[in-house]
Motif scaffolding. Structure first.
Motif, PDB file in Angstrom:
ATOM      1  N   ILE A  68      81.662  93.382 -25.219  1.00 54.46           N
ATOM      2  CA  ILE A  68      80.525  94.029 -24.553  1.00 54.46           C
ATOM      3  C   ILE A  68      79.594  94.629 -25.618  1.00 54.46           C
ATOM      4  O   ILE A  68      78.378  94.456 -25.563  1.00 54.46           O
ATOM      5  CB  ILE A  68      81.009  95.095 -23.544  1.00 54.46           C
ATOM      6  N   ALA A  69      80.190  95.299 -26.612  1.00 58.18           N
ATOM      7  CA  ALA A  69      79.380  95.880 -27.701  1.00 58.18           C
ATOM      8  C   ALA A  69      78.590  94.789 -28.426  1.00 58.18           C
ATOM      9  O   ALA A  69      77.411  94.968 -28.750  1.00 58.18           O
ATOM     10  CB  ALA A  69      80.279  96.632 -28.680  1.00 58.18           C
ATOM     11  N   ARG A  70      79.233  93.665 -28.671  1.00 58.06           N
ATOM     12  CA  ARG A  70      78.564  92.551 -29.352  1.00 58.06           C
ATOM     13  C   ARG A  70      77.386  92.046 -28.528  1.00 58.06           C
ATOM     14  O   ARG A  70      76.322  91.755 -29.057  1.00 58.06           O
ATOM     15  CB  ARG A  70      79.580  91.422 -29.595  1.00 58.06           C
TER      16      ARG A  70
ATOM     17  N   VAL B 105      80.507  93.221 -33.966  1.00 56.12           N
ATOM     18  CA  VAL B 105      79.408  93.831 -33.196  1.00 56.12           C
ATOM     19  C   VAL B 105      78.062  93.224 -33.599  1.00 56.12           C
ATOM     20  O   VAL B 105      77.214  92.943 -32.747  1.00 56.12           O
ATOM     21  CB  VAL B 105      79.380  95.364 -33.372  1.00 56.12           C
ATOM     22  N   VAL B 106      77.893  92.994 -34.897  1.00 54.89           N
ATOM     23  CA  VAL B 106      76.585  92.515 -35.362  1.00 54.89           C
ATOM     24  C   VAL B 106      76.507  90.990 -35.470  1.00 54.89           C
ATOM     25  O   VAL B 106      75.491  90.438 -35.896  1.00 54.89           O
ATOM     26  CB  VAL B 106      76.190  93.154 -36.721  1.00 54.89           C
ATOM     27  N   ALA B 107      77.568  90.320 -35.019  1.00 53.66           N
ATOM     28  CA  ALA B 107      77.644  88.863 -35.199  1.00 53.66           C
ATOM     29  C   ALA B 107      76.480  88.119 -34.543  1.00 53.66           C
ATOM     30  O   ALA B 107      76.045  87.080 -35.025  1.00 53.66           O
ATOM     31  CB  ALA B 107      78.968  88.337 -34.649  1.00 53.66           C
TER      32      ALA B 107
ATOM     33  N   PRO C 140      90.398  93.797 -38.520  1.00 56.82           N
ATOM     34  CA  PRO C 140      90.000  92.623 -37.726  1.00 56.82           C
ATOM     35  C   PRO C 140      89.941  92.897 -36.221  1.00 56.82           C
ATOM     36  O   PRO C 140      90.762  93.648 -35.677  1.00 56.82           O
ATOM     37  CB  PRO C 140      91.088  91.588 -38.045  1.00 56.82           C
ATOM     38  N   GLY C 141      88.971  92.283 -35.577  1.00 55.55           N
ATOM     39  CA  GLY C 141      88.798  92.432 -34.128  1.00 55.55           C
ATOM     40  C   GLY C 141      90.013  91.947 -33.354  1.00 55.55           C
ATOM     41  O   GLY C 141      90.330  92.457 -32.283  1.00 55.55           O
TER      42      GLY C 141
ATOM     43  N   VAL D  80      75.768  99.657 -34.761  1.00 56.60           N
ATOM     44  CA  VAL D  80      77.197  99.452 -34.492  1.00 56.60           C
ATOM     45  C   VAL D  80      77.765 100.672 -33.762  1.00 56.60           C
ATOM     46  O   VAL D  80      78.466 100.533 -32.750  1.00 56.60           O
ATOM     47  CB  VAL D  80      77.967  99.180 -35.810  1.00 56.60           C
ATOM     48  N   GLU D  81      77.418 101.856 -34.243  1.00 56.41           N
ATOM     49  CA  GLU D  81      77.921 103.059 -33.563  1.00 56.41           C
ATOM     50  C   GLU D  81      77.391 103.153 -32.137  1.00 56.41           C
ATOM     51  O   GLU D  81      78.145 103.435 -31.191  1.00 56.41           O
ATOM     52  CB  GLU D  81      77.528 104.322 -34.352  1.00 56.41           C
ATOM     53  N   ASP D  82      76.116 102.879 -31.993  1.00 45.08           N
ATOM     54  CA  ASP D  82      75.478 102.969 -30.676  1.00 45.08           C
ATOM     55  C   ASP D  82      76.120 101.984 -29.678  1.00 45.08           C
ATOM     56  O   ASP D  82      76.468 102.353 -28.554  1.00 45.08           O
ATOM     57  CB  ASP D  82      73.980 102.662 -30.850  1.00 45.08           C
ATOM     58  N   CYS D  83      76.300 100.753 -30.118  1.00 48.50           N
ATOM     59  CA  CYS D  83      76.831  99.735 -29.195  1.00 48.50           C
ATOM     60  C   CYS D  83      78.306  99.984 -28.881  1.00 48.50           C
ATOM     61  O   CYS D  83      78.736  99.816 -27.733  1.00 48.50           O
ATOM     62  CB  CYS D  83      76.652  98.332 -29.771  1.00 48.50           C
TER      63      CYS D  83
END
Ligand code: ADP
Ligand code: MG
Length: 273
Positions: free
Chosen positions: A175-177, A121-123, A161-162, A141-144
């Motif tokens: 989408i979150a990322r 997410v934060v990448a 892992p994703g 991270v929670e929000d996205c």
């Protein structure tokens, strides 16, 4: 100091929505003329669907909207793209700034498979020079993940892992990322075409919820999907070896119920393409 300021700007969620407008966009790959003078106003806070048969230039058009077309060495283009009135191709605009404001989600979910869900997410933050504290990161991270409709499913395994997620979950992770860098526009190139019907519906729900946060432009071959998620539609066509162009565009219900051009009517009713 400047980094913090920049982070605040990027992370300010109260910002208003932006429209994006393409003006006379033409594209070439080498000598191959693939898009002919396409103009389209994509309203702030709406979902615009790009429809049309394969090869008519939908992806190419989408890629001009965040300056990805120029990643191909032989690619050329003319025309302009205005984000909230600012031409993203103006010499003073940095390509990285344009891409930060205009995110992209691809057909095939492409999370970093070995990287944790959290880190996926934060990448984009570091890549885009955005500094956030640990605390802010957790909230982000929670929000996205919440906005991407994935939080409840993954909140207890953020360090996994994703790549361990299902295809539909991976797409929501992507989408979150994209959302983590607070784009003004989200471009989606057939985001559901690799997914099963249930995952597809989840993504469609997410798109509908995201509309109040970000202007969305989506390429889709699924006419029901275009009707479900979009407020406006543009129909692209490349006929008889000619470059692709926009035959017709307008409110989605008009495009489907009473289009002006018989080719639009034939296409949306599945008579070709
Ligand atoms: P669509 O998304 O509507 O299927 P595309 O934008 O992918 O259409 O393609 C439009 C045209 O541009 C096609 O003729 C395709 O072959 C060509 N094209 C797309 N990408 C490239 C590329 N990277 N190099 C050369 N030609 C390309
Ligand atoms: Mg395409």
């Amino acid at each position: 100091m400047s980094r913090t300021l920049e982070a605040e700007q990027v992370l300010d969620p109260s910002d208003r929505l932006y429209a994006i407008e393409a003006l006379d966009i033409s594209c070439w790959f080498g000598d191959h003329y693939v898009l002919d003078r396409c103009s389209l106003y994509m309203s702030a806070g709406e979902v615009t669907a790009l429809i049309g048969p394969s090869g008519c230039g939908k992806s190419t058009f989408l890629r001009t909207l965040n300056r990805m077309h120029e990643l191909v060495s032989i690619a050329k283009l003319s025309g302009a793209v205005y984000l909230d009135g600012q031409d993203i191709y103006a010499p003073e605009v940095r390509i990285t700034d344009a891409r930060r404001q205009i995110g992209m989600v691809f057909q095939k979910p492409n999370p970093f498979p070995a990287m944790s869900i959290y880190d996926n997410v934060v990448a984009g933050l570091k890549l885009n020079g955005v500094h956030v504290s640990h605390r802010e990161k957790d909230d982000l991270v929670e929000d996205c993940l919440t906005k991407a409709g994935l939080w409840k499913e993954v909140k207890d395994r953020l360090r996994n892992p994703g790549g361990g997620l299902s295809g539909g979950q991976q797409q929501r992770l992507c989408i979150a990322r994209s959302l983590a860098i607070r784009p003004k526009v989200l471009l989606m190139d057939e985001p559901c075409s690799a997914l099963d019907p249930t995952s597809t519906r989840r993504i469609e729900e997410t798109i509908t919820e995201l509309r109040s946060e970000v202007t969305i432009v989506i390429v889709t071959h699924n006419m029901q999907q275009a009707q479900r998620v979009s407020q406006k539609c543009a129909f692209f066509l490349a006929e008889h070896g000619q470059p692709g162009h926009i035959v017709e565009h307008g409110p989605t219900d008009v495009m489907f119920d009473r289009p002006q051009d018989p080719r639009t009517s034939d296409y949306v009713h599945g008579r070709f393409g």
